[in-house]
Design a protein around this motif. Structure first.
Motif, PDB file in Angstrom:
ATOM      1  N   LEU A  54       4.319 -77.181  11.284  1.00 16.04           N
ATOM      2  CA  LEU A  54       2.900 -77.501  11.412  1.00 16.04           C
ATOM      3  C   LEU A  54       2.662 -78.816  10.700  1.00 16.04           C
ATOM      4  N   SER A  55       2.216 -79.825  11.434  1.00 15.97           N
ATOM      5  CA  SER A  55       1.947 -81.116  10.787  1.00 15.97           C
ATOM      6  C   SER A  55       0.482 -81.207  10.367  1.00 15.97           C
ATOM      7  N   ARG A  56       0.244 -81.803   9.226  1.00 16.82           N
ATOM      8  CA  ARG A  56      -1.112 -82.032   8.748  1.00 16.82           C
ATOM      9  C   ARG A  56      -1.846 -82.950   9.710  1.00 16.82           C
ATOM     10  N   ALA A  57      -1.169 -83.990  10.201  1.00 19.58           N
ATOM     11  CA  ALA A  57      -1.786 -84.939  11.129  1.00 19.58           C
ATOM     12  C   ALA A  57      -2.205 -84.248  12.424  1.00 19.58           C
ATOM     13  N   PHE A  65     -11.254 -82.977  11.331  1.00 16.99           N
ATOM     14  CA  PHE A  65     -11.556 -83.039   9.903  1.00 16.99           C
ATOM     15  C   PHE A  65     -10.351 -83.544   9.126  1.00 16.99           C
ATOM     16  N   ALA A  66     -10.607 -84.141   7.976  1.00 15.35           N
ATOM     17  CA  ALA A  66      -9.518 -84.486   7.069  1.00 15.35           C
ATOM     18  C   ALA A  66      -8.948 -83.173   6.532  1.00 15.35           C
ATOM     19  N   ILE A  67      -7.647 -83.029   6.607  1.00 18.15           N
ATOM     20  CA  ILE A  67      -6.979 -81.807   6.168  1.00 18.15           C
ATOM     21  C   ILE A  67      -6.146 -82.129   4.941  1.00 18.15           C
ATOM     22  N   ARG A  68      -6.211 -81.260   3.960  1.00 19.77           N
ATOM     23  CA  ARG A  68      -5.463 -81.449   2.712  1.00 19.77           C
ATOM     24  C   ARG A  68      -4.371 -80.385   2.628  1.00 19.77           C
ATOM     25  N   PHE A  69      -3.131 -80.855   2.488  1.00 20.31           N
ATOM     26  CA  PHE A  69      -1.985 -79.982   2.219  1.00 20.31           C
ATOM     27  C   PHE A  69      -1.432 -80.395   0.875  1.00 20.31           C
ATOM     28  N   PRO A  70      -1.118 -79.547  -0.041  1.00 19.63           N
ATOM     29  CA  PRO A  70      -1.475 -78.140  -0.018  1.00 19.63           C
ATOM     30  C   PRO A  70      -2.977 -77.966  -0.247  1.00 19.63           C
ATOM     31  N   GLY A  71      -3.490 -76.822   0.149  1.00 23.87           N
ATOM     32  CA  GLY A  71      -4.896 -76.496  -0.075  1.00 23.87           C
ATOM     33  C   GLY A  71      -5.553 -75.815   1.100  1.00 23.87           C
ATOM     34  N   ASP A  72      -5.784 -76.549   2.179  1.00 20.17           N
ATOM     35  CA  ASP A  72      -6.567 -76.003   3.285  1.00 20.17           C
ATOM     36  C   ASP A  72      -5.855 -74.894   4.050  1.00 20.17           C
ATOM     37  N   LEU A  73      -4.579 -75.019   4.266  1.00 19.69           N
ATOM     38  CA  LEU A  73      -3.837 -73.991   4.998  1.00 19.69           C
ATOM     39  C   LEU A  73      -3.841 -72.661   4.246  1.00 19.69           C
ATOM     40  N   GLU A  74      -3.658 -72.718   2.956  1.00 18.69           N
ATOM     41  CA  GLU A  74      -3.540 -71.499   2.158  1.00 18.69           C
ATOM     42  C   GLU A  74      -4.821 -70.666   2.157  1.00 18.69           C
ATOM     43  N   GLY A  90       2.907 -81.617   5.859  1.00 18.01           N
ATOM     44  CA  GLY A  90       3.052 -80.492   6.765  1.00 18.01           C
ATOM     45  C   GLY A  90       3.654 -79.269   6.117  1.00 18.01           C
ATOM     46  N   ALA A  91       3.776 -78.240   6.939  1.00 11.99           N
ATOM     47  CA  ALA A  91       4.370 -76.977   6.507  1.00 11.99           C
ATOM     48  C   ALA A  91       5.523 -76.649   7.439  1.00 11.99           C
ATOM     49  N   VAL A  92       6.570 -76.081   6.863  1.00 12.67           N
ATOM     50  CA  VAL A  92       7.721 -75.629   7.636  1.00 12.67           C
ATOM     51  C   VAL A  92       8.102 -74.246   7.127  1.00 12.67           C
ATOM     52  N   TRP A  93       8.213 -73.314   8.065  1.00 11.11           N
ATOM     53  CA  TRP A  93       8.730 -71.993   7.763  1.00 11.11           C
ATOM     54  C   TRP A  93      10.089 -71.918   8.439  1.00 11.11           C
TER      55      TRP A  93
END
Length: 111
Positions: A54-57, A65-74, A90-93
């Protein structure tokens, strides 16, 4: 670790079913292949074989919206399956036996 019968399918987040979480799911579907989404009422379980990205961009573009990682996803992620790596981009699982994100294949769609 997931207790769902889908746990063997792959890795990914478990999200509170909100409009923002549905945007997260949409971006995951764009950036990955073979995405399985289980709507469990109050939650959305997202599973991708081996590696889920999952990319922040991508999420910022999808939401406007402006997305903040870490923070908004959690705020919408109650759990996840696999090993998670979260950076400001971004996030990678991934499965524990998969290479770390910096050595894994690039995002689908050139992101």
């Amino acid at each position: 670790m997931s207790t769902s019968g889908d746990a063997g399918y792959g890795v990914g987040p478990v999200l509170h079913a909100t409009p923002f979480a549905r945007s997260v799911v949409s971006v995951i579907e764009e950036e990955n292949t073979h995405v399985l989404v289980r709507d469990e009422g109050a939650y959305l379980r997202v599973l991708v074989p081996r590696v889920c990205r999952l990319s922040r961009a991508g999420l910022a573009a999808a939401t406007g919206f402006a997305i903040r990682f870490p923070g908004d996803l959690e705020t919408v992620m109650s759990s996840f399956t696999g090993v998670m790596q979260l950076t400001e981009d971004g996030a990678v699982w991934r499965l524990a036996r998969e290479p770390a994100a910096e050595t894994a294949a690039p995002l689908a769609g050139g992101r």
